[in-house]
Design a protein around this motif. Structure first.
Motif, PDB file in Angstrom:
ATOM      1  N   HIS A  17       0.420  -1.538   0.234  1.00 13.65           N
ATOM      2  CA  HIS A  17      -0.414   0.141  -0.182  1.00 13.65           C
ATOM      3  C   HIS A  17       0.783   0.877  -0.127  1.00 13.65           C
ATOM      4  N   LYS A  20       2.014   1.651  -3.746  1.00 16.73           N
ATOM      5  CA  LYS A  20       1.126   2.390  -4.640  1.00 16.73           C
ATOM      6  C   LYS A  20       0.708   3.810  -4.078  1.00 16.73           C
ATOM      7  N   LEU A  21       0.958   3.935  -3.212  1.00 17.03           N
ATOM      8  CA  LEU A  21       0.088   4.835  -3.020  1.00 17.03           C
ATOM      9  C   LEU A  21       1.210   5.920  -3.909  1.00 17.03           C
ATOM     10  N   ALA A  23       3.390   5.135  -6.378  1.00 21.30           N
ATOM     11  CA  ALA A  23       3.349   5.055  -7.502  1.00 21.30           C
ATOM     12  C   ALA A  23       1.971   6.074  -7.597  1.00 21.30           C
ATOM     13  N   ASP A  24       0.518   5.934  -7.343  1.00 16.53           N
ATOM     14  CA  ASP A  24      -0.610   6.769  -7.482  1.00 16.53           C
ATOM     15  C   ASP A  24      -0.474   8.014  -7.518  1.00 16.53           C
ATOM     16  N   LYS A  25       0.065   8.840  -7.468  1.00 12.13           N
ATOM     17  CA  LYS A  25       0.703  10.328  -6.952  1.00 12.13           C
ATOM     18  C   LYS A  25       1.813  10.917  -7.773  1.00 12.13           C
ATOM     19  N   THR A  28      -0.914   7.712 -13.306  1.00 14.49           N
ATOM     20  CA  THR A  28      -2.606   7.103 -13.198  1.00 14.49           C
ATOM     21  C   THR A  28      -2.536   5.691 -13.579  1.00 14.49           C
ATOM     22  N   GLU A  29      -3.609   5.305 -12.797  1.00 14.69           N
ATOM     23  CA  GLU A  29      -3.928   3.659 -13.534  1.00 14.69           C
ATOM     24  C   GLU A  29      -3.374   2.916 -14.250  1.00 14.69           C
ATOM     25  N   ILE A  32       0.431   2.363 -14.780  1.00 13.92           N
ATOM     26  CA  ILE A  32       1.620   1.330 -13.345  1.00 13.92           C
ATOM     27  C   ILE A  32       1.136  -0.278 -13.816  1.00 13.92           C
ATOM     28  N   GLU A  34       2.019  -3.543 -12.081  1.00 11.86           N
ATOM     29  CA  GLU A  34       3.153  -4.268 -11.364  1.00 11.86           C
ATOM     30  C   GLU A  34       3.105  -6.335 -11.888  1.00 11.86           C
TER      31      GLU A  34
END
Length: 95
Positions: A17, A20-21, A23-25, A28-29, A32, A34
């Motif tokens: 998490h 992910k936080l 990467a999200d900053k 955009t989804e 990414i 994974e």
């Protein structure tokens, strides 16, 4: 910005998490990609040296290729691994 994330474990706990936080900053989804180890590459190098002549001869070429392709397209890598007692996890079979 295209990001490739490689997680050092399969479950999605605190370390996942946090990565992910971040990467999200930054992206955009849909930017990414994974990978979860060992799920997405469940083999260690055998040391057969087949890749020296031709990397397609590696017994794990298909699994490796998808990760390598994502890394070549990425602008940034994020590696996550669980942290136990202020140190990275170490698999005893590596020593």
């Amino acid at each position: 910005m295209k990001i490739t994330m490689i997680h050092g474990q399969n479950h999605m706990g605190s370390t996942y998490h946090i990565g992910k936080l971040l990467a999200d900053k930054l992206a955009t989804e849909d930017e990414i990609t994974e990978f979860f180890l060992p799920r997405d590459l469940n083999h260690f190098c055998k040391g057969c040296y087949q890749c020296i002549d031709d990397d397609t001869k590696c017994p794990y070429y298909k699994e490796k290729r998808s990760i390598i392709d994502a890394m070549e397209k990425a602008d940034m890598f994020i590696f996550t691994t669980p942290n136990y007692c202020m140190s990275i996890c170490i698999n005893e079979s590596f020593s």
